[in-house]
Design an enzyme around this catalytic site. Structure first.
Site, PDB file in Angstrom:
ATOM      1  N   LYS A  76      38.173  28.160  54.786  1.00 47.48           N
ATOM      2  CA  LYS A  76      37.161  28.959  54.070  1.00 47.48           C
ATOM      3  C   LYS A  76      36.126  29.502  55.036  1.00 47.48           C
ATOM      4  O   LYS A  76      35.748  30.674  54.979  1.00 47.48           O
ATOM      5  CB  LYS A  76      36.461  28.114  52.992  1.00 47.48           C
ATOM      6  CG  LYS A  76      37.410  27.643  51.919  1.00 47.48           C
ATOM      7  CD  LYS A  76      36.674  26.893  50.819  1.00 47.48           C
ATOM      8  CE  LYS A  76      37.636  26.062  50.015  1.00 47.48           C
ATOM      9  NZ  LYS A  76      38.795  26.804  49.481  1.00 47.48           N
ATOM     10  N   GLY A  95      41.589  25.657  43.589  1.00 49.34           N
ATOM     11  CA  GLY A  95      42.501  24.903  42.732  1.00 49.34           C
ATOM     12  C   GLY A  95      41.865  24.391  41.448  1.00 49.34           C
ATOM     13  O   GLY A  95      42.513  24.364  40.391  1.00 49.34           O
ATOM     14  N   ASN A  96      40.573  24.010  41.533  1.00 47.18           N
ATOM     15  CA  ASN A  96      39.945  23.435  40.331  1.00 47.18           C
ATOM     16  C   ASN A  96      39.721  24.479  39.230  1.00 47.18           C
ATOM     17  O   ASN A  96      39.402  24.130  38.104  1.00 47.18           O
ATOM     18  CB  ASN A  96      38.640  22.710  40.694  1.00 47.18           C
ATOM     19  CG  ASN A  96      37.621  23.651  41.285  1.00 47.18           C
ATOM     20  OD1 ASN A  96      37.981  24.637  41.926  1.00 47.18           O
ATOM     21  ND2 ASN A  96      36.361  23.368  41.069  1.00 47.18           N
ATOM     22  N   LYS A 137      52.300  23.168  56.891  1.00 43.40           N
ATOM     23  CA  LYS A 137      51.900  23.157  55.483  1.00 43.40           C
ATOM     24  C   LYS A 137      53.008  22.513  54.627  1.00 43.40           C
ATOM     25  O   LYS A 137      54.103  23.064  54.513  1.00 43.40           O
ATOM     26  CB  LYS A 137      51.668  24.619  55.074  1.00 43.40           C
ATOM     27  CG  LYS A 137      51.072  24.780  53.740  1.00 43.40           C
ATOM     28  CD  LYS A 137      49.635  25.270  53.794  1.00 43.40           C
ATOM     29  CE  LYS A 137      49.110  25.306  52.379  1.00 43.40           C
ATOM     30  NZ  LYS A 137      47.738  24.906  52.241  1.00 43.40           N
ATOM     31  N   LYS A 186      45.117  31.117  51.158  1.00 39.16           N
ATOM     32  CA  LYS A 186      44.596  32.050  50.145  1.00 39.16           C
ATOM     33  C   LYS A 186      43.197  32.573  50.495  1.00 39.16           C
ATOM     34  O   LYS A 186      42.846  33.697  50.143  1.00 39.16           O
ATOM     35  CB  LYS A 186      44.583  31.408  48.755  1.00 39.16           C
ATOM     36  CG  LYS A 186      43.558  30.289  48.589  1.00 39.16           C
ATOM     37  CD  LYS A 186      42.728  30.468  47.343  1.00 39.16           C
ATOM     38  CE  LYS A 186      41.545  29.556  47.246  1.00 39.16           C
ATOM     39  NZ  LYS A 186      41.447  28.327  47.963  1.00 39.16           N
TER      40      LYS A 186
END
Ligand code: ADP
Ligand code: MG
Length: 311
Positions: A273, A11-12, A128, A211
């Protein structure tokens, strides 16, 4: 043969509104162009949380205020929209950065659908949150439509959707063909558009694929050497945020699984992740994942920083 890497941008790397996105994307593309310049074949995936939230909100407002003209826009369509406009920014920023360095690679965005299983247990347990906060009345309307809503710590109600496991990337053939023609491909934005197969018909489903999980599957299907997850921390830690916090240079899939079972990685942020890294490591020989900061990607690929996960 040159090494192939699949990058998952966090996101960053995108910011949370349009002007921020322009600036953030330029920074991201400098790091990505470095990798291309070093001779890596690059496939680029990215998140879309704030972006799809904005689009869903805008489309819902249209349906609420102009019901005679517009119906509700499904989440899957909003994901497709987000892939389009984020890809547009990324492909142009990367194209410019490459041209500034005298490199001629084409960059394109593939609207990517990802097959999920209608019987995935995640559909029984939507977790979510998507879209804006809802009033009691709006929450009741959602419930009536068969959607799931949860109370979010006194701030109101939110609709929640399932996060099923990605099974197969529908456009993988196109992605591979472009890659083999020396092109840079942006794919799987926001985890891809989750679809369920009904014979030849693919139906978008109101779900969100993680993602990082989507990028791991892409990397496995493309037989990539490296999955590179670029996020807001330089390394993965155990005892994260505690006095005895320890940054990890590397871990094996077995070690990662042990840490996952201990709850070392926060659900919804670091946990997916590390799970993606384990899945990729175990999908074939020699496959490794690097988790680090965008600015450190190059150092990480050269083994100087970040956390490396191997089989
Ligand atoms: P992205 O947008 O890149 O997916 P996330 O916020 O989802 O980023 O995940 C990255 C965040 O995970 C880091 O900024 C960090 O605060 C958090 N995190 C949770 N557990 C850990 C851990 N054990 N080690 C490192 N970071 C962690
Ligand atoms: Mg995340």
């Amino acid at each position: 043969m040159s090494k192939r890497i699949v990058i998952a941008l966090g996101g960053n790397a995108l910011g949370s509104n349009l002007p921020e996105q322009m600036i953030a994307v330029k920074r991201a593309c400098t790091a990505i162009a470095d990798m291309i310049e070093q001779g890596y074949e690059v496939v680029l995936g990215h998140g879309n949380g704030p972006q799809v939230g904005m689009l869903k909100l805008a489309m819902d407002e249209l349906a609420i205020h102009h019901p005679e003209q517009y119906t509700v826009t499904p989440l899957s369509v909003c994901v497709a929209m987000s892939q389009g406009y984020i890809g547009y920014d990324l492909q142009n920023a990367l194209r410019e950065e490459l041209r500034d360095r005298g490199l001629k690679n084409s960059v394109s965005t593939i609207i990517t659908q990802i097959l999920v299983d209608a019987n995935d247990p995640a559909f029984d347990n939507p977790s979510k949150p998507i879209g804006r906060f809802l009033t009691n009345k709006e929450a009741a309307v959602e419930l009536e439509a068969g959607h799931t809503v949860v109370e979010d710590t006194g701030r109101g109600w939110r609709r929640v959707v399932a996060s099923p496991k990605p099974q197969r990337i529908i456009e993988i053939g196109a992605i591979r063909a472009l890659l083999e023609a020396g092109q840079v491909v942006i794919t799987g934005g926001g985890g891809g558009i989750p679809v369920i197969e009904h014979g030849n018909h693919l139906r978008g489903t109101a779900a969100v694929v993680d993602k990082d999980a989507a990028a791991a599957l892409t990397a496995a299907e493309l037989d990539a050497d490296f999955l590179v997850i670029l996020t807001a921390v330089e390394k993965v830690a155990i005892n994260y945020g505690k006095l005895d916090q320890k940054w990890l240079d590397s871990m094996t899939a077995d070690e990662a699984r042990k840490y996952l079972a201990e709850g070392q990685f926060a659900p919804g942020s670091m946990q997916p992740k590390v799970e993606a890294a384990v899945a990729f490591a175990e999908s074939g020989p020699g496959r490794r994942t690097l988790i680090t900061l965008l600015e450190k990607a190059r150092d990480g690929l050269e083994g100087r920083t970040g956390t490396i996960i191997t089989a």
